[in-house]
Design a protein around this motif. Structure first.
Motif, PDB file in Angstrom:
ATOM      1  N   ASN A 261       0.829  -1.216   0.000  1.00  0.00           N
ATOM      2  CA  ASN A 261       0.000   0.000   0.000  1.00  0.00           C
ATOM      3  C   ASN A 261       0.860   1.261   0.000  1.00  0.00           C
ATOM      4  N   ALA A 262       1.923   1.229   0.788  1.00  0.00           N
ATOM      5  CA  ALA A 262       2.773   2.413   0.881  1.00  0.00           C
ATOM      6  C   ALA A 262       3.364   2.755  -0.487  1.00  0.00           C
ATOM      7  N   GLY A 263       3.770   1.736  -1.207  1.00  0.00           N
ATOM      8  CA  GLY A 263       4.296   1.980  -2.547  1.00  0.00           C
ATOM      9  C   GLY A 263       3.242   2.591  -3.455  1.00  0.00           C
ATOM     10  N   ALA A 264       2.029   2.063  -3.351  1.00  0.00           N
ATOM     11  CA  ALA A 264       0.947   2.604  -4.184  1.00  0.00           C
ATOM     12  C   ALA A 264       0.661   4.052  -3.816  1.00  0.00           C
ATOM     13  N   GLN A 265       0.738   4.350  -2.542  1.00  0.00           N
ATOM     14  CA  GLN A 265       0.506   5.730  -2.117  1.00  0.00           C
ATOM     15  C   GLN A 265       1.560   6.659  -2.713  1.00  0.00           C
ATOM     16  N   ARG A 266       2.790   6.216  -2.711  1.00  0.00           N
ATOM     17  CA  ARG A 266       3.859   7.049  -3.278  1.00  0.00           C
ATOM     18  C   ARG A 266       3.615   7.302  -4.760  1.00  0.00           C
ATOM     19  N   LEU A 267       3.201   6.220  -5.452  1.00  0.00           N
ATOM     20  CA  LEU A 267       2.888   6.379  -6.882  1.00  0.00           C
ATOM     21  C   LEU A 267       1.721   7.341  -7.081  1.00  0.00           C
ATOM     22  N   GLY A 268       0.704   7.141  -6.275  1.00  0.00           N
ATOM     23  CA  GLY A 268      -0.497   7.967  -6.404  1.00  0.00           C
ATOM     24  C   GLY A 268      -0.179   9.426  -6.146  1.00  0.00           C
ATOM     25  N   ALA A 269       0.635   9.663  -5.142  1.00  0.00           N
ATOM     26  CA  ALA A 269       0.992  11.044  -4.814  1.00  0.00           C
ATOM     27  C   ALA A 269       1.770  11.698  -5.953  1.00  0.00           C
ATOM     28  N   ALA A 270       2.581  10.893  -6.628  1.00  0.00           N
ATOM     29  CA  ALA A 270       3.399  11.428  -7.714  1.00  0.00           C
ATOM     30  C   ALA A 270       2.586  11.685  -8.976  1.00  0.00           C
ATOM     31  N   ALA A 271       1.357  11.212  -9.004  1.00  0.00           N
ATOM     32  CA  ALA A 271       0.558  11.322 -10.232  1.00  0.00           C
ATOM     33  C   ALA A 271      -0.862  11.737  -9.902  1.00  0.00           C
ATOM     34  N   ALA A 272      -0.982  12.621  -8.929  1.00  0.00           N
ATOM     35  CA  ALA A 272      -2.305  12.945  -8.385  1.00  0.00           C
ATOM     36  C   ALA A 272      -3.269  13.419  -9.458  1.00  0.00           C
ATOM     37  N   ASP A 273      -2.767  14.128 -10.425  1.00  0.00           N
ATOM     38  CA  ASP A 273      -3.656  14.676 -11.442  1.00  0.00           C
ATOM     39  C   ASP A 273      -4.022  13.673 -12.527  1.00  0.00           C
ATOM     40  N   ARG A 274      -3.437  12.527 -12.464  1.00  0.00           N
ATOM     41  CA  ARG A 274      -3.748  11.492 -13.458  1.00  0.00           C
ATOM     42  C   ARG A 274      -4.627  10.382 -12.888  1.00  0.00           C
ATOM     43  N   LEU A 275      -4.905  10.459 -11.628  1.00  0.00           N
ATOM     44  CA  LEU A 275      -5.616   9.351 -10.947  1.00  0.00           C
ATOM     45  C   LEU A 275      -7.038   9.158 -11.484  1.00  0.00           C
ATOM     46  N   MET A 276      -7.367   7.936 -11.810  1.00  0.00           N
ATOM     47  CA  MET A 276      -8.732   7.596 -12.206  1.00  0.00           C
ATOM     48  C   MET A 276      -9.576   7.225 -10.987  1.00  0.00           C
ATOM     49  N   ALA A 311      -7.532   4.051 -24.939  1.00  0.00           N
ATOM     50  CA  ALA A 311      -8.009   4.984 -23.910  1.00  0.00           C
ATOM     51  C   ALA A 311      -6.848   5.672 -23.208  1.00  0.00           C
ATOM     52  N   GLY A 312      -5.681   5.070 -23.287  1.00  0.00           N
ATOM     53  CA  GLY A 312      -4.532   5.685 -22.627  1.00  0.00           C
ATOM     54  C   GLY A 312      -4.589   5.571 -21.113  1.00  0.00           C
ATOM     55  N   GLU A 313      -5.317   4.553 -20.641  1.00  0.00           N
ATOM     56  CA  GLU A 313      -5.407   4.321 -19.206  1.00  0.00           C
ATOM     57  C   GLU A 313      -4.553   3.114 -18.836  1.00  0.00           C
ATOM     58  N   ALA A 314      -4.064   3.118 -17.608  1.00  0.00           N
ATOM     59  CA  ALA A 314      -3.171   2.029 -17.222  1.00  0.00           C
ATOM     60  C   ALA A 314      -3.362   1.681 -15.754  1.00  0.00           C
ATOM     61  N   ARG A 315      -3.094   0.397 -15.456  1.00  0.00           N
ATOM     62  CA  ARG A 315      -3.127  -0.054 -14.057  1.00  0.00           C
ATOM     63  C   ARG A 315      -1.725  -0.447 -13.619  1.00  0.00           C
ATOM     64  N   PHE A 316      -1.327   0.069 -12.450  1.00  0.00           N
ATOM     65  CA  PHE A 316      -0.045  -0.282 -11.847  1.00  0.00           C
ATOM     66  C   PHE A 316      -0.310  -0.937 -10.496  1.00  0.00           C
ATOM     67  N   VAL A 317       0.258  -2.103 -10.304  1.00  0.00           N
ATOM     68  CA  VAL A 317       0.056  -2.796  -9.029  1.00  0.00           C
ATOM     69  C   VAL A 317       1.392  -2.888  -8.303  1.00  0.00           C
ATOM     70  N   VAL A 318       1.378  -2.508  -7.046  1.00  0.00           N
ATOM     71  CA  VAL A 318       2.567  -2.654  -6.221  1.00  0.00           C
ATOM     72  C   VAL A 318       2.383  -3.897  -5.364  1.00  0.00           C
ATOM     73  N   ALA A 319       3.357  -4.784  -5.408  1.00  0.00           N
ATOM     74  CA  ALA A 319       3.257  -6.008  -4.622  1.00  0.00           C
ATOM     75  C   ALA A 319       4.006  -5.847  -3.305  1.00  0.00           C
ATOM     76  N   TRP A 320       3.848  -6.829  -2.421  1.00  0.00           N
ATOM     77  CA  TRP A 320       4.527  -6.751  -1.118  1.00  0.00           C
ATOM     78  C   TRP A 320       6.035  -6.744  -1.288  1.00  0.00           C
ATOM     79  N   ASP A 321       6.505  -7.296  -2.405  1.00  0.00           N
ATOM     80  CA  ASP A 321       7.957  -7.421  -2.589  1.00  0.00           C
ATOM     81  C   ASP A 321       8.490  -6.504  -3.682  1.00  0.00           C
ATOM     82  N   THR A 322       7.688  -5.555  -4.144  1.00  0.00           N
ATOM     83  CA  THR A 322       8.190  -4.634  -5.168  1.00  0.00           C
ATOM     84  C   THR A 322       9.301  -3.774  -4.555  1.00  0.00           C
ATOM     85  N   PRO A 323      10.451  -3.759  -5.161  1.00  0.00           N
ATOM     86  CA  PRO A 323      11.561  -2.973  -4.587  1.00  0.00           C
ATOM     87  C   PRO A 323      11.195  -1.488  -4.505  1.00  0.00           C
ATOM     88  N   ASP A 324      11.578  -0.854  -3.422  1.00  0.00           N
ATOM     89  CA  ASP A 324      11.328   0.582  -3.272  1.00  0.00           C
ATOM     90  C   ASP A 324      11.893   1.359  -4.461  1.00  0.00           C
TER      91      ASP A 324
END
Lengths: 339, 339, 339, 339
Positions: A261-276, A311-324
Motif C-alpha cells: 500500500n505504501a508503494g501505491a501511495q507514493r505512486l499515487g501522490a506522484a501522479a495525483a492529477d492522473r488518478l482515475m 483509452a490511454g489508461e493504465a493499471r499499476f500494481v505494487v506487490a509486497w515485494d516490489t523494490p522501493d
C-alpha cells in the motif's frame, strides 16, 4: 520492473519456512493433520468469532465455493458489473452453483451502493419466472483498488438481510483493505453482516493457498463435500494450512499489505492529477495517454493497459515485494511524462 | 508406524528445493512464467511424444478434468466398480462433466478386462433413452495395487477404439506401476491407446501438484477453460510446475516409487499365505483376522481395515519415505501373528 | 397387434373431452387458470392427505424433478439396477440434480429389499470422500411388472427414514399396481412413508400430462422454480391440468388399469409355464425361445425381445385399449408354441 | 376483456381437430409414429431448406435446448438485456447449458444492433480467464413487439459469423413477425444466417407444443439426447407433432398471426400519441398514466403495468382469438382517456 500484478510476486520468507517445517508433520492425510487442525482456532482468534476455514488452491475456488453454499441452482447473486467473479473467473460461480445467475449492478470504483443494488433489483418480481436472488457479493478492496468502510458494508448488508440474502466478500486483496482502514478484520466482515470471506493470501506473500472463511455456521455444512467434489481437498493438506497460519501469525499479512500500500501511495501522490480512482489499496489507475504508455514501457516498466483500446489508461500494481527503487523510478518516470 | 496411506508422506528433498528455487522466478503469473513454460517439453521428452501438461492441485481434479474433456453431459464412462473416481471422489466426475454417468464393471483386483467391459455394455442399446458411452477409465496401478501389462491395456484400448471411446488412465500410483513393469512410460499410455493420464506425484514425494497429461491433442482444447473455471489455475503456477519438473528430472519419480515398491515386496514376501492380491506396487492387502489387527495396532502399526466389517482384512501402504526399519518391524510382526 | 408397450396407446375419451372442454377456459396463463387451481384439492381428496401436484410433460421429468428436490448435487439415491431412472432416462436424474449419483441395488423382479439396499450401502462410509446418500427410489409397479405390498414399502421406508433419507416412487404404472393391490392409493404412498410420487397417466389413457405428487410439504418448496427452469411449466397449463383431473374423476385411472391388468392376467394364465415374473400389473415376461418369437411375429404380434441377445425372452404389454380379441389371439398363439 | 397476454388464448380449431385425429394413430411411441415422421419434411418445405424439428412442451425448453447445442458449459451467448431468456426463464439457459453465461447488450425496442453487441464484447479479451462467447440470440418479434428486417438480421449474423458464433432466434412470436414483414420465413432465418429457431405456436393458436427448428445440421447432433434427458421427449409424441403440422398446413399460423396483428394495429392507431414502441406485431406498449390504468381496469380491461412502479406504462397484447369487439372497445376507451 513489474507493475503488472501482484499475482506473480514472491512467497514471503515466513511462508516458505512454514512449508519446510510442515514437511515432517506426517500425522494425517487430508485435513486430519495437526497443522490443519489449528486453522479454525487460528482464524477464529484473528476475527474474534468462531469461524470455519477451508483452504483452497485459488481465489476463484474460494469465491465459487462460497457462492455455491449460498445459492441454489435456480438462485442468483447481485455483484458489481466489473466484479472478478463475473469478469475474470471463466464462469466458475456458474459452474460451482450449477447454473445460478450473476445479476450486475453498477457503482463508481467498482463499489456497490444500496442504490445501485436497488436499481438492479427493480425488474425482479420474485415470481417463478425469475431466478431467486439469495446473495450479495462485494469485493474488498474492489477491482479498482477502492475500499468499503465498515459503515458502507453495514448499509449493504442491512439491505441484503432485509431481502433475505447472504453476503459474500471477495477479499483477494482483503489485507490491503484492512491495512488502509486500520480497523479490526471483524469490523468489515462478520460485525458488518458478511457471512463468508474469500481471504486472499497468494497476492500478498502466500504461495499456493487461499482461505474461505465462513462466519455463519450453517453455510459451512455443505462445503466439505463441495470442496472435495471440486478437487480442492489436497491429500497433504498440511502444506496449505501451514501457509495460511504463517500469514496470520505475527501480523505478516498486515505487514506485507502495508508495504504494498505504501508503494501505491507514493505512486499515487506522484501522479495525483492522473488518478482515475482514489488509491485505497495497492493498485493505481492512471490516465497516461497512449504515448505515455509507450514511453514508460521503453523505460522498462510493465503494466496493464486499462479500459477501451486507445483509452490511454493504465493499471499499476505494487506487490509486497516490489523494490522501493522500482516504485521510486516509476513515480519519477510518470512525473516526467508530458501532460 | 504409518502404513495407513502414502497420502501423508513427506515431500522429497528435490521437490522442496525446486519450490524454494521457484520463488524468485517472478517472470509471469498464471502459466506464463518460465518454469511452467518447460512443462510440455519436459513431459513430452519423458513420454516420447508431444503431449500437453496441466498442473492441478489434486488427483481428483486431474481425473475429473480428463473425463470432462471426453464426455458430454449426456455421456458415460465405463470404469471398475471399485475405481477411485466412483467410490472416493464425492462425485467429482459427475460435477466436472455436468452429470455424465459412471457405468460399473467388475474384475479381479480392480482390473477391467474386455469381458467385464462387454458385460457392462450388454444392456446398452445406443438409443436416445440411454446415455452415450464415450470413454473407458482404468487405474494403473489399481485400487488393489495390481498392475496392467502393456498388452492388457492394449486389448482394452483396442476394444474402446472399436466402440469409438477415449481412454483415461487414473495414475495416482502410475510411478509404482512403471517401477514394477520396468517399461517405458509410453508403453502403457499413448503407445497402448491411452488418451489422457492423471499422473500422480503427491503420494510419491510431491507436495501439492498433480499433472494431467493429454496425449491426444484435440482433447486438450477445452481443458484450459475448464481448469480455470474449476478454480484449478493458480496465479503462482510456477510453484506447481517446479514440483512436477523436479519429480521427472533424474528419475526421481522412479527412484521414489522403487523404494516404496521394495518395501511392499518385503511385506508381501513375509506374508505370502495371507495375501489377498498379488503385490504389484506399494500396497499390500492381507487377511490378518480381527484379533491379528488388534495385535498389530497394539504394537503401534496403523493401517486401514478393509472389506466388510469383521472381515479381518487389512491394507498396508508403503510410502517412498517409510523407514526400512518400520517395514522390517511390520514384516516381523505379521510373521508372528497366529494363523 | 401391438404388445410392444402401452406408450403409444390411445388417450381415453374422458381425457379427450376434458381437453376440448378446457379450450374456452381462458382465465389465466401458466398455473393461474381455474382448472389448474383444482389440482391440489383433487389429488388431496384422492390420496386422503394435503398434497401438491405439479403437471409435467413426461414421467422422466417427474422423476428427475422429484430427485432434484431431494438431493444436493453431492448427493445420491439408491435405486434398483434395472430402474427406469438409471437405465432409460438418458441421465435425466443426473441432469436435474446437477450431478448426483444413482447407487444401484439388486433384487428379484426389479424389487428392492432392505437387504439389497443394505448391501449397496455397505461400502458407503459417510465421509467427505463419498457422495451423501439422501433418498431411496422405488418403482411401483416395477420394471418387471411386479408390485410392492404396503408392508414391503413400509419396511423399505422405515429403513430409509432411519438413514435420514427421503423416498421417491416412480409410478409410471402406479394405477396398475393399485388396481392389483386393491388398496387405497395412500396405503402404498404417504401412509407407507413415500414423500413423492411420479404418478403416471400417459400409458394409462392420458395424452400428454404426468403428475408429480409431493406429500411432504417442504419438498415442494423448490419445485416451482426447478420446473419452470426445466421448461416444464406450460403457458396453457389448463390443458395438462384438465387431463389429470379427468383421469382421477370417477375412477377412470382405475378402470383403465383394471382393463389392462385383466388382459395381462389372461395372457399370464395362458402361459403359466413360461412366466419369468409373476404377473402383478399389465406386463407379461415370457420365455418363448427364439423360434417362438419368430413364429409370433409371423402371426402379426409385435413385442420386445428381452434380456441378452438370443435369450428367447420377450415382454408383452397390455394397454388400457388393447382389444380383447388381440389378447385372446396372442394367448392362443402362445399356447400353440412348441415347448 | 383480456389483453394481459396471448399466453392463455384458445387453441384454434385446426389444432384441436388434429389432436383428435391423432388419437387413433397408434403406430409408434416416442418419435417413431407416422405423424412425427412428417415433421422434418413439413417444416423443410415451409422453410425451403432441409431442417430438423424437435417438438418440446414450452418455448423455454426450445430456447434452452438450442443454446445447449451451441454453448459449452464454459461458453456464453450475447443477448439483449431484456431478452426473455435472461429475464423470464428462471435460468433455464444456464441449466440446460450447465452454466454458460448470458452477456447482455442494450438496444432500443429490445433490438440488438452490431454496435450494441460490439459494446458488450469490448471487455471480452478471449483469454482463459473469461468465458468463450459462442452464440448470439435475438428475439423475433422482440419483447417490445418490434421486428427485425432481413437486412438487420443479416448484419447481426454476418458479425456473429465473423466472430465464429452461432445464431439463435427466439421466435415466441415469429408468426407475428412474418405476418408483418410479409417475407418468406427463410428470409429472416437460415437465409439471414440463423442456425436455430425456437418457433412458437402456443401463443398463436397452438395447445401444448412448440418447435425447435435446426437449420445447421451439425447443431442437431446432440439435441435428441439432450431433449430426452430434459424430460422433453413425450411417449405419445404424435399429439405434439400433430399440433405443429396443423399450424403450418394451409397457413394457419399466418392467418392467426395476421388477425392478432391487425387488432394491435387498430389499437396502435387509436393511441398513436401514447405509443412507447412502434407496433410491429401483436403487442402495444402505451403511456397511459396511473389514473388511466385505473380507469381502463374499471371498465373491465386487464393488462400488465410495465416499467417501474408508478410509470404509468402498460402492455396490451392482442391474441389470435381476441374478439374484434374487445379491441374496438379498448381502442375507444383509450381514446377517451384524459391526456
Amino acid at each position: 520492473m513489474h507493475f503488472l500484478s501482484d499475482n506473480a510476486a514472491r512467497a514471503c520468507p515466513e511462508v516458505l519456512q512454514a512449508v519446510l517445517n510442515a514437511n515432517d508433520v506426517v500425522d494425517g492425510a487430508y485435513d486430519s493433520d495437526s497443522i490443519s487442525a489449528r486453522l479454525d482456532s487460528g482464524f477464529s482468534d484473528l476475527f474474534g468469532i468462531d469461524c470455519r476455514v477451508f483452504p483452497v488452491s485459488t481465489g476463484t475456488a474460494a469465491n465459487a465455493l462460497a457462492l455455491a453454499a449460498m445459492l441454489p441452482p435456480f438462485g442468483a447473486v447481485v455483484c458489481h458489473e466489473e466484479a472478478h467473479i463475473h469478469v475474470d473467473e471463466a464462469g466458475a460461480p456458474e459452474f460451482y452453483t450449477a447454473g445460478a445467475k450473476l445479476l450486475l449492478a453498477d457503482g463508481d470504483g467498482a463499489k456497490l451502493t444500496p442504490e445501485s443494488v436497488a436499481k438492479t433489483m427493480a425488474p425482479m418480481r420474485g415470481d417463478v419466472h425469475q431466478v431467486a436472488v439469495r446473495a450479495l457479493s462485494l469485493t474488498q478492496a474492489t477491482e479498482y483498488g477502492r475500499v468499503y468502510t465498515p459503515d458502507e458494508i453495514m448499509a449493504l448488508s442491512a439491505d441484503a438481510a432485509r431481502r433475505g440474502w447472504h453476503v459474500h466478500m471477495d477479499g483477494a486483496r482483503f489485507a490491503n483493505a484492512i491495512a488502509t482502514l486500520g480497523c479490526h478484520p471483524g469490523d468489515v466482515t462478520w460485525r458488518a453482516g458478511v457471512d463468508a470471506l474469500s481471504f486472499g493470501f497468494i497476492k500478498n506473500g502466500g504461495m499456493s493457498a487461499e482461505a474461505l472463511i465462513i462466519f455463519t455456521s450453517e453455510l459451512a455444512e455443505t462445503i466439505p463435500l463441495r470442496r472435495k467434489r471440486a478437487g480442492q481437498m489436497p491429500s497433504k493438506g498440511r502444506f496449505a494450512a501451514a501457509q495460511l497460519l504463517a500469514m496470520i501469525e505475527d501480523d505478516v499479512w498486515l505487514r506485507n499489505a502495508r508495504r504494498a500500500n505504501a508503494g501505491a501511495q507514493r505512486l499515487g501522490a506522484a501522479a495525483a492529477d492522473r488518478l482515475m480512482h482514489r488509491v485505497d489499496a495497492n493498485e493505481v489507475f492512471l490516465r497516461i495517454g497512449v504515448p505515455g504508455a509507450t514511453l514508460l514501457r521503453e523505460q522498462g516498466f510493465d503494466f496493464y493497459d486499462w479500459g477501451d483500446e486507445g483509452a490511454g489508461e493504465a493499471r499499476f500494481v505494487v506487490a509486497w515485494d516490489t523494490p522501493d527503487g522500482d516504485v521510486d523510478a516509476l513515480a519519477k518516470a510518470i512525473g516526467s511524462l508530458p501532460i
